[in-house]
Design a protein around this motif. Sequence first.
Motif, mmCIF file in Angstrom:
data_model
loop_
_atom_site.group_PDB
_atom_site.id
_atom_site.type_symbol
_atom_site.label_atom_id
_atom_site.label_comp_id
_atom_site.label_asym_id
_atom_site.label_seq_id
_atom_site.Cartn_x
_atom_site.Cartn_y
_atom_site.Cartn_z
ATOM 1 N N GLY A 91 0.839 -1.219 -0.084
ATOM 2 C CA GLY A 91 0.024 -0.143 -0.124
ATOM 3 C C GLY A 91 0.972 1.354 0.072
ATOM 4 O O GLY A 91 2.084 1.088 -0.047
ATOM 5 N N ILE A 92 0.285 2.514 -0.172
ATOM 6 C CA ILE A 92 0.901 3.638 -0.286
ATOM 7 C C ILE A 92 0.158 4.650 0.529
ATOM 8 O O ILE A 92 -1.007 4.542 0.606
ATOM 9 C CB ILE A 92 1.376 4.034 -1.625
ATOM 10 N N THR A 93 0.954 5.790 1.005
ATOM 11 C CA THR A 93 0.318 6.922 1.483
ATOM 12 C C THR A 93 0.335 7.913 0.650
ATOM 13 O O THR A 93 1.155 8.370 -0.083
ATOM 14 C CB THR A 93 1.149 7.460 2.829
ATOM 15 N N ILE A 94 -0.850 8.478 0.379
ATOM 16 C CA ILE A 94 -1.140 9.579 -0.430
ATOM 17 C C ILE A 94 -1.668 10.853 0.118
ATOM 18 O O ILE A 94 -2.471 10.729 1.145
ATOM 19 C CB ILE A 94 -2.030 9.368 -1.667
ATOM 20 N N PHE A 95 -1.571 12.000 -0.744
ATOM 21 C CA PHE A 95 -2.266 13.397 -0.176
ATOM 22 C C PHE A 95 -3.521 13.376 -0.533
ATOM 23 O O PHE A 95 -3.710 13.464 -1.751
ATOM 24 C CB PHE A 95 -1.225 14.379 -0.462
ATOM 25 N N ARG A 101 -4.911 15.847 4.182
ATOM 26 C CA ARG A 101 -4.211 15.160 4.818
ATOM 27 C C ARG A 101 -3.693 13.893 4.035
ATOM 28 O O ARG A 101 -4.037 13.679 3.151
ATOM 29 C CB ARG A 101 -5.313 14.418 6.115
ATOM 30 N N PHE A 102 -2.602 13.180 4.762
ATOM 31 C CA PHE A 102 -2.090 12.079 4.204
ATOM 32 C C PHE A 102 -3.037 10.756 4.586
ATOM 33 O O PHE A 102 -3.113 10.571 5.861
ATOM 34 C CB PHE A 102 -0.723 11.815 4.508
ATOM 35 N N VAL A 103 -3.386 9.885 3.356
ATOM 36 C CA VAL A 103 -4.170 8.995 3.723
ATOM 37 C C VAL A 103 -3.637 7.778 3.114
ATOM 38 O O VAL A 103 -2.938 7.671 2.002
ATOM 39 C CB VAL A 103 -5.741 9.029 2.954
ATOM 40 N N PHE A 104 -3.744 6.731 3.924
ATOM 41 C CA PHE A 104 -2.966 5.323 3.687
ATOM 42 C C PHE A 104 -3.811 4.698 2.752
ATOM 43 O O PHE A 104 -5.221 4.237 3.173
ATOM 44 C CB PHE A 104 -2.608 4.375 4.878
ATOM 45 N N GLN A 105 -3.621 4.009 1.553
ATOM 46 C CA GLN A 105 -4.435 3.322 0.743
ATOM 47 C C GLN A 105 -3.772 1.881 0.770
ATOM 48 O O GLN A 105 -2.608 1.674 0.406
ATOM 49 C CB GLN A 105 -4.287 3.648 -0.952
ATOM 50 N N GLU A 106 -4.730 0.876 1.245
ATOM 51 C CA GLU A 106 -4.296 -0.467 1.526
ATOM 52 C C GLU A 106 -3.984 -1.060 0.238
ATOM 53 O O GLU A 106 -4.576 -0.929 -0.964
ATOM 54 C CB GLU A 106 -5.359 -1.157 2.280
ATOM 55 N N GLU A 142 5.401 4.813 6.708
ATOM 56 C CA GLU A 142 5.438 5.912 7.225
ATOM 57 C C GLU A 142 5.535 5.972 8.773
ATOM 58 O O GLU A 142 4.888 6.880 9.224
ATOM 59 C CB GLU A 142 4.689 6.982 6.839
ATOM 60 N N LYS A 143 6.108 5.156 9.470
ATOM 61 C CA LYS A 143 6.191 4.991 10.973
ATOM 62 C C LYS A 143 4.784 4.659 11.585
ATOM 63 O O LYS A 143 4.453 4.613 12.857
ATOM 64 C CB LYS A 143 6.769 6.323 11.709
#
Length: 325
Positions: A91-95, A101-106, A142-143
């Motif tokens: 997955g990846i974190t996108i804005f 906000r930054f949102v995590f896409q599974e 991202e921690k």
Amino acid sequence: MVESTILEQVDVAAVKARVETVVDYLDRVILGKTDVIRQTIVALLAKGHVLIEDVPGVGKTTLAKSLSDILECRFQRISFTSDLMPSDILGITIFDRETSRFVFQEGPVFTNILLADELNRTTPKTQSAFLEAMEAGQVTIEKTTYPLPEPFLVMATQNPLEFSGTFPLPVSQLDRFLMRIEVGYPDRDYEEKMLVQYRDKRPSDLVEETVPISEVRVWQNAVPKMRVEATLVSYIARLAEKTREHSNIHLGVSPRASLALQRAAQARALLSGRSFCIPDDIQSLVGPVWAHRLILKNQIGIGTQAHHQAVETLQEIVSETPVPV
């Protein structure tokens, strides 16, 4: 006294009956492969993962998809290629502009049953990221740590005939798979029956009764409560010790492998309707659980051929080790 109280809380007969519902369905889908099906269910109950090394077209994908059908759970398939990146899996974190906000896409790893198709075709970097998630049951981006769904079963495949453009899994990563199994070709009678059965049907058409995914969690929690006598604990330890001392074995099994064999034996006991393990639980699983973890000194070839040689060496060790009575 405490142990007996815990065992009383597990209705082994009831669990066996429900698990047999799954086994019976898969038996009707993958004809003539009862041993393979039971080994897969053992891995599921033991919270392990399975590496299937076999030729294309023998039912690997059908087995994984059919298991998800009867359990009514999430299923994902990833085709591993050389250009696949860790973010494509995890997955990846996108804005998000709307929320600023930054949102995590599974990624597709967030599922219950994951078919990792031809895992050895992707790069070591992607393999490592995937196998770490598989081992830990969680993903850290991202921690921030995100737990994977439960149950979580990885069924990874490898083609034993094509090695061009592949990145063989190192022993340290193979060690994370509970079992390495083969499906194999069906007997002629079963193949004829398959041709008739699937003339106008799909595997999903054979589902008569589904099992809620919540029940699988109950089964998995029951596995550690299956009794393992001290004599069987010593038996596993002796077998492990002999793999480290054998004249033809360069690298024997690790303590993780010993724990894996014990947990698999407990799962097999539950699947067999027993609240206790017997020597046969251990002996029947030594090959699938330990063979892919060994490195032999006089290893012949790679892939399936080397695996069969490791299985034969383990069978030799089992035959020479006294069985507890």
